[in-house]
Design a protein around this motif. Structure first.
Motif, PDB file in Angstrom:
ATOM      1  N   ILE A   1      -5.271   6.029  -2.582  1.00 34.59           N
ATOM      2  CA  ILE A   1      -4.709   4.806  -2.012  1.00 34.59           C
ATOM      3  C   ILE A   1      -4.229   3.915  -3.149  1.00 34.59           C
ATOM      4  CG2 ILE A   1      -5.100   2.925  -0.390  1.00 34.59           C
ATOM      5  CD1 ILE A   1      -5.736   5.742   0.732  1.00 34.59           C
ATOM      6  N   ASN A   2      -2.957   3.540  -3.116  1.00 33.48           N
ATOM      7  CA  ASN A   2      -2.385   2.646  -4.128  1.00 33.48           C
ATOM      8  C   ASN A   2      -2.259   1.236  -3.552  1.00 33.48           C
ATOM      9  OD1 ASN A   2      -2.046   4.855  -5.881  1.00 33.48           O
ATOM     10  ND2 ASN A   2      -0.071   5.351  -4.957  1.00 33.48           N
ATOM     11  N   LEU A   3      -2.828   0.262  -4.265  1.00 36.69           N
ATOM     12  CA  LEU A   3      -2.825  -1.127  -3.799  1.00 36.69           C
ATOM     13  C   LEU A   3      -2.180  -2.030  -4.827  1.00 36.69           C
ATOM     14  CD1 LEU A   3      -6.471  -1.677  -2.428  1.00 36.69           C
ATOM     15  CD2 LEU A   3      -4.393  -1.411  -1.083  1.00 36.69           C
ATOM     16  N   SER A   4      -1.259  -2.888  -4.377  1.00 35.59           N
ATOM     17  CA  SER A   4      -0.733  -3.935  -5.261  1.00 35.59           C
ATOM     18  C   SER A   4      -0.844  -5.283  -4.558  1.00 35.59           C
ATOM     19  CB  SER A   4       0.719  -3.649  -5.673  1.00 35.59           C
ATOM     20  OG  SER A   4       1.555  -3.544  -4.554  1.00 35.59           O
ATOM     21  N   ILE A   5      -1.204  -6.313  -5.321  1.00 35.79           N
ATOM     22  CA  ILE A   5      -1.469  -7.646  -4.784  1.00 35.79           C
ATOM     23  C   ILE A   5      -0.156  -8.341  -4.426  1.00 35.79           C
ATOM     24  CG2 ILE A   5      -2.472  -9.907  -5.326  1.00 35.79           C
ATOM     25  CD1 ILE A   5      -4.306  -8.437  -7.341  1.00 35.79           C
ATOM     26  N   ASP A   6      -0.175  -9.079  -3.318  1.00 32.43           N
ATOM     27  CA  ASP A   6       1.000  -9.827  -2.889  1.00 32.43           C
ATOM     28  C   ASP A   6       1.432 -10.808  -3.979  1.00 32.43           C
ATOM     29  OD1 ASP A   6       2.270 -12.343  -1.453  1.00 32.43           O
ATOM     30  OD2 ASP A   6       2.511 -10.656  -0.074  1.00 32.43           O
ATOM     31  N   ASN A   7       2.716 -10.851  -4.263  1.00 35.60           N
ATOM     32  CA  ASN A   7       3.257 -11.693  -5.330  1.00 35.60           C
ATOM     33  C   ASN A   7       2.940 -13.172  -5.119  1.00 35.60           C
ATOM     34  OD1 ASN A   7       4.915 -11.950  -7.762  1.00 35.60           O
ATOM     35  ND2 ASN A   7       6.362 -13.017  -6.419  1.00 35.60           N
ATOM     36  N   HIS A   8       2.846 -13.594  -3.871  1.00 34.38           N
ATOM     37  CA  HIS A   8       2.565 -14.998  -3.563  1.00 34.38           C
ATOM     38  C   HIS A   8       1.220 -15.434  -4.145  1.00 34.38           C
ATOM     39  CE1 HIS A   8       2.688 -18.770  -1.289  1.00 34.38           C
ATOM     40  NE2 HIS A   8       1.425 -18.545  -0.966  1.00 34.38           N
ATOM     41  N   VAL A   9       0.240 -14.515  -4.159  1.00 34.48           N
ATOM     42  CA  VAL A   9      -1.073 -14.840  -4.715  1.00 34.48           C
ATOM     43  C   VAL A   9      -0.948 -15.151  -6.204  1.00 34.48           C
ATOM     44  CG1 VAL A   9      -3.386 -13.940  -5.209  1.00 34.48           C
ATOM     45  CG2 VAL A   9      -2.315 -13.480  -2.992  1.00 34.48           C
ATOM     46  N   PHE A  10      -0.230 -14.293  -6.923  1.00 33.95           N
ATOM     47  CA  PHE A  10      -0.041 -14.528  -8.358  1.00 33.95           C
ATOM     48  C   PHE A  10       0.684 -15.858  -8.610  1.00 33.95           C
ATOM     49  CE2 PHE A  10      -0.004  -9.700  -8.670  1.00 33.95           C
ATOM     50  CZ  PHE A  10      -1.294  -9.632  -9.178  1.00 33.95           C
TER      51      PHE A  10
ATOM     52  N   MET B   1       0.829  -1.201   0.000  1.00 34.31           N
ATOM     53  CA  MET B   1       0.000   0.000   0.000  1.00 34.31           C
ATOM     54  C   MET B   1       0.866   1.253   0.000  1.00 34.31           C
ATOM     55  SD  MET B   1      -2.935   0.930   2.837  1.00 34.31           S
ATOM     56  CE  MET B   1      -4.126  -0.194   2.113  1.00 34.31           C
ATOM     57  N   GLY B   2       0.511   2.181  -0.882  1.00 31.92           N
ATOM     58  CA  GLY B   2       1.130   3.499  -0.894  1.00 31.92           C
ATOM     59  C   GLY B   2       0.042   4.556  -0.785  1.00 31.92           C
ATOM     60  N   LEU B   3       0.361   5.691  -0.214  1.00 25.16           N
ATOM     61  CA  LEU B   3      -0.626   6.748   0.027  1.00 25.16           C
ATOM     62  C   LEU B   3      -0.180   8.044  -0.638  1.00 25.16           C
ATOM     63  CD1 LEU B   3      -1.129   6.131   3.860  1.00 25.16           C
ATOM     64  CD2 LEU B   3      -2.391   5.104   1.958  1.00 25.16           C
ATOM     65  N   GLU B   4      -1.146   8.758  -1.205  1.00 24.46           N
ATOM     66  CA  GLU B   4      -0.899  10.087  -1.768  1.00 24.46           C
ATOM     67  C   GLU B   4      -1.963  11.024  -1.180  1.00 24.46           C
ATOM     68  OE1 GLU B   4      -1.008   9.841  -6.017  1.00 24.46           O
ATOM     69  OE2 GLU B   4       0.197   8.026  -6.079  1.00 24.46           O
ATOM     70  N   ILE B   5      -1.524  11.990  -0.392  1.00 23.82           N
ATOM     71  CA  ILE B   5      -2.463  12.862   0.325  1.00 23.82           C
ATOM     72  C   ILE B   5      -2.214  14.312  -0.078  1.00 23.82           C
ATOM     73  CG2 ILE B   5      -3.396  13.542   2.559  1.00 23.82           C
ATOM     74  CD1 ILE B   5      -3.641  10.546   2.046  1.00 23.82           C
ATOM     75  N   GLU B   6      -3.263  14.952  -0.603  1.00 25.59           N
ATOM     76  CA  GLU B   6      -3.181  16.350  -1.029  1.00 25.59           C
ATOM     77  C   GLU B   6      -3.769  17.261   0.048  1.00 25.59           C
ATOM     78  OE1 GLU B   6      -4.317  15.185  -5.659  1.00 25.59           O
ATOM     79  OE2 GLU B   6      -5.846  15.711  -4.173  1.00 25.59           O
ATOM     80  N   MET B   7      -3.118  18.388   0.305  1.00 26.28           N
ATOM     81  CA  MET B   7      -3.647  19.402   1.221  1.00 26.28           C
ATOM     82  C   MET B   7      -3.194  20.784   0.753  1.00 26.28           C
ATOM     83  SD  MET B   7      -3.183  17.882   5.085  1.00 26.28           S
ATOM     84  CE  MET B   7      -3.992  16.371   5.624  1.00 26.28           C
TER      85      MET B   7
END
Length: 452
Positions: A147-156, A23-29
């Motif tokens: 919110i940036n989401l990437s799937i765990d490599n183990h699942v693939f 997970m990565g986050l990008e927050i604008e203010m």
């Protein structure tokens, strides 16, 4: 309840891995002064170079600061990065500067031409000027949490190993799983708007006279009154997603493919046309308003809920391809209806909201998630039954004369004072070199925290 892929994951006792999204986050203010006006101060030198610093930058306006975290394996790790980077930005601000905690901007002047757009190089600046010509100045000013989401490599690895007959190569599997997650979030975007919408009113100067909602709403930003272009994406498949955006750019509906700002974006290769071949690397979720009850604009519990939803979408049957466009068109209509409902009233889709939350609770129990997930679900279920507990309704208790300025400034000052009392202010961006993710972790935490 499970799809074929979901059952395979369950039978191989790998369900926990579907929770391990990176997970990565990008927050604008917006940067403002102590009177609630957009700041006149230059970009803070202590935050590094806005054109090259990947961790703190600008978006649309010179005053619209954006904090970007490195990818982290756990919600709590992502939040530690976010708190530390948010503090670094706050300590770099000029005396008297604050970070506006609301998604909708502070009051805007009548003459908006003097407000500088972000100085991000000639190409980006030309794009921004064209964008303003097409959509107007106000439409680019709302801020949000991405919110940036990437799937765990183990699942693939596990799924591809046992289902090679269904997927010609691993990229096809990756694209498929990311696509069904995207479909799920678009389909239930209305629920996220209800639970987390936090932009009930706009300050003076945002709308022209006579425009805008006639009463407070759940989320201006998530409605057609909100951000920018209303171009609709196609989430049937990665190829159709790409084709739709490229067609919009070719016909001039979009300035370029960069202008597509759907509620979910597929992210991967910088060349959009190659995305079906190179594969999606992560999803960018763009449907969260800033949460002003948090100094960083989002809460850990919210991240857990989104991870739970994403895991549920992986494990359960996908929409039939011929149904996707129809279902998503209806979901867009539902989101618009929910976003402009009065905050204190039950949503007209309350029964559907209850049903989805019960399904998520059953799923969380089935895969034996911890008590922190159960507590979050209980809190959100209470919001469905008691709309006065939603963020938008709570915000309206602080409104004075149709404005949230007093509340926003009070919060902003509290958060700023807390950041300035930091025992060890971050100075890493004073250096001329660009910090890698590993460098950033070392500089931010000095061994006190070790995000994965």
């Amino acid at each position: 309840m499970f799809s074929e892929i979901g059952q395979l994951i369950f039978d191989n006792e790998a369900v926990a891995k579907t929770q391990d999204f990176t997970m990565g986050l990008e927050i604008e203010m917006q940067r403002v002064d102590e009177t609630g006006e957009l700041s006149q101060e230059p970009y803070p030198a202590g935050a590094g170079d806005e054109k090259t610093n990947p961790w703190i930058t600008n978006d649309f306006l010179e005053t619209m600061s954006e904090v970007v975290t490195p990818p982290a394996s756990h919600a709590l790790d992502a939040m530690h990065y976010l708190f530390s980077l948010n503090n670094a930005l706050r300590t770099a601000l000029s005396p008297g500067e604050l970070l506006w905690p609301l998604s909708m901007p502070p009051r805007l002047p009548k003459d908006k031409s003097k407000i500088p757009l972000a100085k991000m190089g000639p190409d980006k600046e030309a794009y921004l000027h064209e964008w303003v010509k097409r959509h107007g100045f106000s439409a680019g000013t709302p801020c949000g949490a991405h919110i940036n989401l990437s799937i765990d490599n183990h699942v693939f690895e596990m799924v591809y190993e046992q289902m090679k007959d269904l997927f010609p190569d691993r990229v096809d599997l990756e694209n498929y799983l990311y696509t069904i997650i995207a479909q799920g979030f678009i389909r239930y975007r209305w629920l996220i708007t209800y639970l987390f919408g936090a932009s009930p009113i706009a300050e003076k100067g945002y709308f022209e006279n006579g425009q805008g909602p006639k009463h407070p709403v759940r989320s201006i930003r998530q409605s057609t009154y909100g951000f920018g272009t209303k171009f609709k994406g196609d989430y049937t498949s990665v190829q159709r997603y790409v084709d739709r955006i490229e067609k919009g750019a070719k016909e001039g509906t979009l300035i370029s493919d960069y202008e597509f700002h759907g509620a979910v974006r597929f992210k991967g290769n910088s060349n959009l046309k190659d995305l079906p071949k190179t594969g999606i690397q992560y999803l960018e979720l763009r449907m969260l308003d800033l949460d002003p009850s948090s100094s960083v604009g989002v809460r850990t519990g919210t991240l857990r809920f989104l991870r739970l939803m994403a895991s549920y979408f992986i494990m359960t049957p996908a929409l039939h391809p011929e149904e996707v466009q129809k279902v998503i068109a209806r979901a867009d209509e539902m989101n618009e209806l929910v976003s402009v409902e009065e905050p204190n009233t039950p949503t007209q889709f309350q029964a559907k909201a209850r049903a989805m939350m019960r399904r998520l609770e059953m799923y969380a129990n089935q895969i034996q998630l911890g008590p922190e997930y159960q507590e979050e679900l209980e809190d959100l279920e209470d919001r469905i039954e008691n709309p006065t507990t939603t963020p938008s309704a709570r915000l309206m208790t602080h409104a004075e004369d149709g404005s949230l300025e007093g509340y926003a400034l009070k919060r902003a000052k509290r958060y700023q004072n807390s950041a300035l009392q930091s025992i060890r202010p971050f100075k890493g961006f004073d250096q001329k070199r660009q910090l890698s993710a590993d460098d950033l972790k070392t500089e931010l935490f000095k061994g006190s925290w070790d995000p994965q």
